[in-house]
Design an enzyme around this catalytic site. Structure first.
Site, mmCIF file in Angstrom:
data_model
loop_
_atom_site.group_PDB
_atom_site.id
_atom_site.type_symbol
_atom_site.label_atom_id
_atom_site.label_comp_id
_atom_site.label_asym_id
_atom_site.label_seq_id
_atom_site.Cartn_x
_atom_site.Cartn_y
_atom_site.Cartn_z
ATOM 1 N N ASP A 296 -55.608 -25.763 68.196
ATOM 2 C CA ASP A 296 -55.983 -26.527 68.825
ATOM 3 C C ASP A 296 -55.670 -28.116 69.091
ATOM 4 O OD1 ASP A 296 -59.180 -26.623 69.904
ATOM 5 O OD2 ASP A 296 -58.388 -28.573 70.096
ATOM 6 N N ASN B 289 -55.482 -32.831 80.457
ATOM 7 C CA ASN B 289 -56.145 -32.633 81.921
ATOM 8 C C ASN B 289 -56.639 -32.869 83.003
ATOM 9 O OD1 ASN B 289 -56.030 -29.563 81.679
ATOM 10 N ND2 ASN B 289 -58.081 -29.438 81.069
ATOM 11 N N ASP C 22 -52.207 -26.024 83.001
ATOM 12 C CA ASP C 22 -51.613 -24.855 82.049
ATOM 13 C C ASP C 22 -49.768 -25.235 82.162
ATOM 14 O OD1 ASP C 22 -54.064 -23.901 83.104
ATOM 15 O OD2 ASP C 22 -53.274 -23.310 85.420
ATOM 16 N N GLU D 255 -57.479 -24.147 74.911
ATOM 17 C CA GLU D 255 -56.538 -24.896 74.321
ATOM 18 C C GLU D 255 -56.791 -24.187 73.151
ATOM 19 O OE1 GLU D 255 -59.144 -25.635 74.216
ATOM 20 O OE2 GLU D 255 -59.301 -28.246 73.155
HETATM 21 N N1 LIG Z 1 -55.804 -27.007 82.204
HETATM 22 C C1 LIG Z 1 -56.497 -25.850 81.337
HETATM 23 N N2 LIG Z 1 -57.731 -25.943 80.314
HETATM 24 C C2 LIG Z 1 -58.481 -25.597 79.883
HETATM 25 C C3 LIG Z 1 -58.167 -24.277 79.751
HETATM 26 N N3 LIG Z 1 -59.394 -23.581 78.304
HETATM 27 C C4 LIG Z 1 -59.613 -25.115 78.640
HETATM 28 N N4 LIG Z 1 -58.993 -26.161 79.123
HETATM 29 C C5 LIG Z 1 -59.785 -26.925 78.741
HETATM 30 O O1 LIG Z 1 -60.212 -27.455 77.357
HETATM 31 C C6 LIG Z 1 -60.583 -28.710 77.394
HETATM 32 C C7 LIG Z 1 -61.057 -28.673 76.161
HETATM 33 O O2 LIG Z 1 -61.442 -29.715 75.495
HETATM 34 P P1 LIG Z 1 -62.978 -30.327 74.538
HETATM 35 O O3 LIG Z 1 -62.995 -28.827 74.365
HETATM 36 O O4 LIG Z 1 -63.238 -30.471 74.516
HETATM 37 O O5 LIG Z 1 -62.026 -30.625 73.260
HETATM 38 P P2 LIG Z 1 -60.746 -31.606 73.597
HETATM 39 O O6 LIG Z 1 -60.657 -32.240 74.514
HETATM 40 O O7 LIG Z 1 -59.585 -31.298 73.577
HETATM 41 O O8 LIG Z 1 -60.566 -32.566 72.168
HETATM 42 P P3 LIG Z 1 -60.440 -32.074 70.455
HETATM 43 O O9 LIG Z 1 -60.602 -30.677 70.845
HETATM 44 O O10 LIG Z 1 -61.957 -33.006 70.118
HETATM 45 O O11 LIG Z 1 -59.354 -33.463 70.303
HETATM 46 C C8 LIG Z 1 -61.046 -28.485 78.196
HETATM 47 O O12 LIG Z 1 -61.501 -29.561 79.078
HETATM 48 C C9 LIG Z 1 -61.270 -27.050 79.044
HETATM 49 O O13 LIG Z 1 -61.660 -27.186 80.447
HETATM 50 C C10 LIG Z 1 -56.684 -24.066 80.618
HETATM 51 O O14 LIG Z 1 -56.838 -22.600 80.812
HETATM 52 N N5 LIG Z 1 -56.647 -24.647 81.315
#
Ligand SMILES: Nc1nc2c(ncn2[C@@H]2O[C@H](COP(=O)(O)OP(=O)(O)OP(=O)(O)O)[C@@H](O)[C@H]2O)c(=O)[nH]1
Length: 519
Positions: A385, A393, A402, A429
């Site tokens: 992760d 983002n 992306d 992610e």
């Molecule tokens: N650009 C982009 N962002 C994505 C995609 N799939 C998921 N995300 C983003 O990934 C982020 C995941 O955030 P969280 O689950 O809150 O976790 P985090 O911000 O990484 O924090 P931790 O995992 O706790 O370190 C979200 O803001 C989603 O919108 C994608 O295909 N593209």
């Protein structure tokens, strides 16, 4: 192959036409031979009829001349200037239908008795027939004189016999003047077709009569080189069937020729009879027969060749259409297969990063789970992760986000170089790696190498709380697969480890071996 088959069909047709042509030719030849044989037979039969008639006539004349000759001594003795003789000869003449007059010549050629009184006392010593009879010592010979123009303007021929005295010396001639026109009916009766004519000639060549009569034919000399007459005489045969051009008329004919030489009579010169038909007329029906066969053959050949051409053309077209549709089907199949492959890829791969998707992972996981269980091998699952990706983002925008996901996926893929290693996007992610035949230590080493590999990407992450660049947290679990329910447990455990890695400050790997506590 197909063209060979077509050639064979043509060959068969050609063979059939050759057989048909041969049969038709044979029937035409056979018909011609039959027409020829039939015509020859009929013509020969016709000459026989005339021969019989002339035999009878000449025999009758011969007998009458003998009677006259035998009566001469009595008539002379009667001393009535042969008046009685003239009268009796008139009576004899009535029995001879073809004879114009009967006469008796003395040794000097003077007529001493005659059925025609105006001839009495005339002298014919200079005549060829008299000289011939004078010079032939045999009293049995029946002399047939050459045709000569009589005072009447008609051609006649003299039939004579020699008279001898008691010493066997020449003592005159008995004579019958024969009018060939009297044979007209007989000759006409043998002409069974309009194109026919029959003719009678003296053996020295002079023509006596031709029926139907033609201008200038009577008295014509037929003894010309190559004429039917000459060919017949030169053959030495009594009967002949000849074809060719008639000397006297220039027509093309088939002719039956016969030498009239009655048996029992001693003729010095025979008569020659010719009965013939026009060649064109003889073969007229046959020509029509041959022509219809020829037309029939040409039509059959043309029609069969045309049909063969049409059938083969239609077959060729059908085959061509079949080939074209087969090619089209094949092309469509190939397109379909390519499309299916594309769909399969799409179905099994993540559209954004290009690595395997969750569904693909599930299938693969099940497969590897069973294999490792079968072979009692350890199976490791690593959950990955990205740290603070939401902040990433937010900071750089989703497009850069992306691109970041794509770079991470590529790097993970690259570092999972073993053929059996499998990387998939698990969602958002999160990524997941499946490592068959990998024990805890190897998994820990692998997880660490991944963590470092992402760090080495040096992707700036200004909003990260652990580093200025992009980092990942990893949770992994390893076990030797047992029953199927444990498979979910392995993933759950790896997820729990990931959670712990996050909780433990991120940018680190936490693992658990089987059901043991995370290490
Ligand atoms: N650009 C982009 N962002 C994505 C995609 N799939 C998921 N995300 C983003 O990934 C982020 C995941 O955030 P969280 O689950 O809150 O976790 P985090 O911000 O990484 O924090 P931790 O995992 O706790 O370190 C979200 O803001 C989603 O919108 C994608 O295909 N593209």
């Amino acid at each position: 192959m197909a063209s060979k088959r077509y050639r064979l069909e043509w060959l068969k047709l050609l063979l059939g036409l050759v057989v048909l042509g041969s049969y038709l030719s044979w029937s035409v030849v056979e018909r011609r031979l039959s027409v020829e044989a039939q015509e020859y037979k009929r013509l020969t039969a016709q000459t026989q009829i005339v021969d019989n008639y002339l035999n009878d006539q000449l025999a009758a004349i011969s007998r009458v001349l003998n009677i006259v000759r035998n009566n001469i001594p009595d008539w002379r003795a009667a001393n009535d200037s042969m008046a009685h003789a003239n009268h009796e000869m008139e009576e004899y003449l009535k029995a001879l239908t073809d004879v114009r007059n009967l006469s008796v010549y003395d040794r000097n050629g003077t007529v001493i008795a005659s059925s025609q009184p105006e001839l009495l006392h005339k002298n014919y010593q200079h005549r060829a027939y008299f000289q011939t009879t004078l010079n032939d010592p045999s009293p049995d010979t029946l002399h047939i004189g050459e045709p000569m123009l009589a005072v009447t303007g008609l051609y006649v021929f003299m039939v004579t016999k020699r008279i001898v005295d008691e010493n066997g010396e020449f003592d005159g001639v008995v004579l019958a003047s024969v009018d060939p026109l009297r044979f007209r009916t007989t000759l006409a009766s043998v002409n069974y077709a309009d194109d026919m004519w029959s003719a009678l000639a003296h053996s020295k060549g002079k023509q006596l009569l031709m029926i139907p009569e033609q201008e200038g034919q009577r008295g014509k000399n037929l003894a010309q080189p190559g004429s039917f007459f000459t060919r017949h005489i030169e053959s030495g045969r009594d009967t002949n069937l000849l074809t060719g051009t008639v000397y006297a008329t220039g027509e093309k004919r088939v002719m039956a020729l016969r030498t009239i030489r009655p048996s029992g009579l001693y003729l010095d010169e025979p008569l020659i009879l010719a009965v013939g038909r026009d060649l064109d007329a003889v073969y007229k029906d046959w020509k029509r027969f041959a022509l219809t066969r020829l037309i029939f053959f040409i039509l059959i050949s043309l029609v069969s060749c045309f049909l063969m051409y049409r059938v083969q053309r239609s077959k060729r077209r059908t085959e061509k259409a079949k080939r074209a549709s087969a090619a089209l089907i094949q092309q469509q199949n190939e397109q379909l297969n390519a499309l299916n492959e594309e769909l399969r890829k799409l179905a099994m791969h993540d559209a954004l990063t290009g690595v395997a998707n969750r569904r693909s992972f599930d299938e693969r996981f099940e497969l590897e789970w069973r294999r490792c269980r079968r072979e009692t091998l350890p199976l490791a699952v690593v959950m990955i992760d990205i740290d603070y990706f939401k902040a990433f983002n937010d900071h750089y925008g989703h497009v850069i986000g992306d691109q970041c996901l794509q770079s991470v996926a590529q790097q993970l893929q690259q570092y999972s170089a073993r053929g059996s290693d499998f990387v998939a996007r698990f969602g958002g992610e999160e990524f997941i790696c499946l490592l068959p035949n990998t024990d805890f230590d190897q998994a820990a080493q692998y997880a660490e190498s991944l963590r470092l590999a992402i760090e080495q990407l040096n992707i700036p992450h200004a909003s990260s709380e652990v580093s200025g660049r992009l980092t990942i947290s990893l949770g992994f679990a390893v076990c030797i697969p047992g029953n199927d329910s444990a498979s979910t447990e392995l993933i759950v455990k790896a997820d729990e480890c990931l959670y712990r890695a996050k909780a433990g400050g991120r940018n680190q790997a936490v693992g658990v071996d089987g059901c043991g506590a995370p290490g």
